[in-house]
Design an enzyme around this catalytic site. Structure first.
Site, short mmCIF file in Angstrom:
data_model
loop_
_atom_site.label_atom_id
_atom_site.label_comp_id
_atom_site.label_asym_id
_atom_site.label_seq_id
_atom_site.Cartn_x
_atom_site.Cartn_y
_atom_site.Cartn_z
N CYS A 26 37.22 45.10 76.98
CA CYS A 26 38.41 44.25 77.07
C CYS A 26 37.93 42.84 76.74
CB CYS A 26 39.08 44.36 78.43
SG CYS A 26 38.02 43.96 79.84
N GLU A 27 38.66 41.84 77.17
CA GLU A 27 38.25 40.49 76.79
C GLU A 27 36.88 40.12 77.38
OE1 GLU A 27 39.99 35.90 76.78
OE2 GLU A 27 41.07 37.50 77.84
#
EC number: 3.1.3.48
Length: 420
Positions: free
Chosen positions: A322-323
């Site tokens: 994810c980020e």
């Protein structure tokens, strides 16, 4: 002047009856003395006991010289008094004679006795005679205190209680043995208690002031270790340590090597799952990455028709990101592992090797921008996508609530609880 035969006969009778009267009086006196010194069930008495006995208090009271009454002349109506011979020592029988103001000393066979040595080691029981004897001693002591003005001050040493021999001696291994310290050996109670180790005092106290970080680690450990898989099979990709101890992390360099085909001899297929929201994924993602931001989509993609390698010597691996690879990526990874474990019998799994990209897309993009498509980076909190962020968050929370509810229902059904 002659008084006839009767007076002479009366004198003879009086002369004959006088010795018999004295004999009877002495006999009565001896009976009284024998009664006082008769055998009783009391414990053997010591010189100290006889000194404190109430029968000897008359000797100790007052400073007036004592006289012994002679009862042999009662028939003649005369009584003679003789001075009483006094002595400060005890005789062989243990009786005490008064000597007025002289000091009284306790002696026994010409040697001093240690008062602590004579005390019994353990007294298992007491008898009524011993209790009566103690009451008599208390009365004697009260009598001494009431007449303290007429008693020599040196008699204070007589308040010590003489040693007694118990009627019942303890036997080794007796369950009724008293746990009191052995006074006969000179061991004090405090020393005995200190020698006994207490398991309560040996346990160290826990610190009440825990740091917030420590509390968070304690709360997270059960969840992490409950999901950890102890696979004996070695990982194909090199792993590093990360935030979650139960997950396997790889670096951006390893992902770049994977994209370049460095592990083709060991890996048949690999999947990079981008767990970010769609607007983030469209802003820039790794080449070949698949955007799956919901657990339902993830399960349908991998478990509806499991992907099995054609070559059993090669493997199928999945990389989540994810980020920052802090929350969403690890959550999706655990969800797939949990579902995969439920569909198989331990330790069999469809996807035994699941990895997390350490640092997420934020760390991968600056180093390998050429491996990104498009070559950009859209953060989750971008000002232009606040509405979309709120929508996807609400949707994600709703899906998470549905998942937890379904798991609870499945658990109740497994335990045999009927639902209404």
């Amino acid at each position: 002047m002659s008084t006839g035969p009767f007076p002479s006969s009366r004198r003879e009778e009086s002369s004959v009856s006088a010795p018999s009267f004295r004999f009877s009086q002495r006999k009565m006196l001896n009976l009284l003395l024998e009664r006082n010194t008769s055998f009783t069930q009391d414990f053997p008495r010591s010189p100290g006991d006889k000194l404190l006995d109430s029968t000897n208090l008359s000797i100790l009271s007052g400073g007036t010289p004592k006289r012994c009454l002679d009862l042999s002349n009662l028939s003649n109506g005369e009584m003679s008094a003789s001075p009483l011979i006094t002595s400060a020592d005890f005789d062989d029988t243990g009786s005490l004679d008064s000597s007025g103001p002289q000091d009284v000393q306790l002696t026994e066979k010409n040697h001093h006795q240690d008062p602590m040595k004579g005390i019994p080691v353990q007294l298992l029981c007491s008898t009524p005679n011993a209790l009566d004897h103690s009451h008599r001693k208390k009365d004697a002591v009260r009598g001494l205190s009431a007449n303290k003005e007429n008693i020599n001050t040196n008699l204070k040493t007589l308040q010590w209680e003489s040693p007694r021999i118990p009627r019942f001696q303890n036997t080794p291994g007796d369950p009724l043995a008293s746990p009191l310290p052995l006074l006969g050996n000179g061991v004090s109670m405090d020393t005995e208690v200190r020698s006994l180790g207490s398991p309560i005092t040996a346990v160290p106290k826990l610190s009440k002031n825990l740091n917030l970080e420590d509390q968070e680690e304690i709360s997270e450990e059960p969840m992490e270790f409950s999901l950890e898989d102890h696979d004996t099979k070695e990982c194909v990709l090199p792993t590093v340590s990360g935030k979650h101890q139960d997950l396997k992390y790889i670096t951006p360099d390893t992902v770049a090597a994977l994209l370049s085909g460095k592990f083709q001899g060991l890996i048949e297929k690999f999947y990079i799952i981008d767990c970010r929201y769609p607007y983030e994924y469209l802003g820039g993602h790794i080449l070949g990455a698949i955007n799956l931001c919901s657990q339902k989509e993830l399960h349908e993609f991998f478990l509806k028709k499991p992907i099995v390698p054609l070559d059993i010597q090669k493997r199928v691996i999945i990389v989540f990101l994810c980020e920052f690879s802090s929350e969403r990526g690890p959550r999706m990874c655990r969800s797939l592992r949990r579902k995969d474990r439920a569909l198989n019998q331990y330790p069999a799994l469809y996807y035994p090797e699941l990895y997390i990209l350490k640092g997420g897309y934020r760390d991968f993009f600056p180093e390998y921008t050429e491996l990104c498509e498009p070559q950009g980076y859209c953060p989750m909190h971008h000002q232009d996508h606040q509405a979309e962020l709120l929508m996807w968050r609400n949707q994600s929370k709703a899906q998470e609530g549905e998942r937890q509810l379904s798991e609870q229902i499945a658990l109740l059904m497994k335990k045999g609880v009927s639902l209404p």
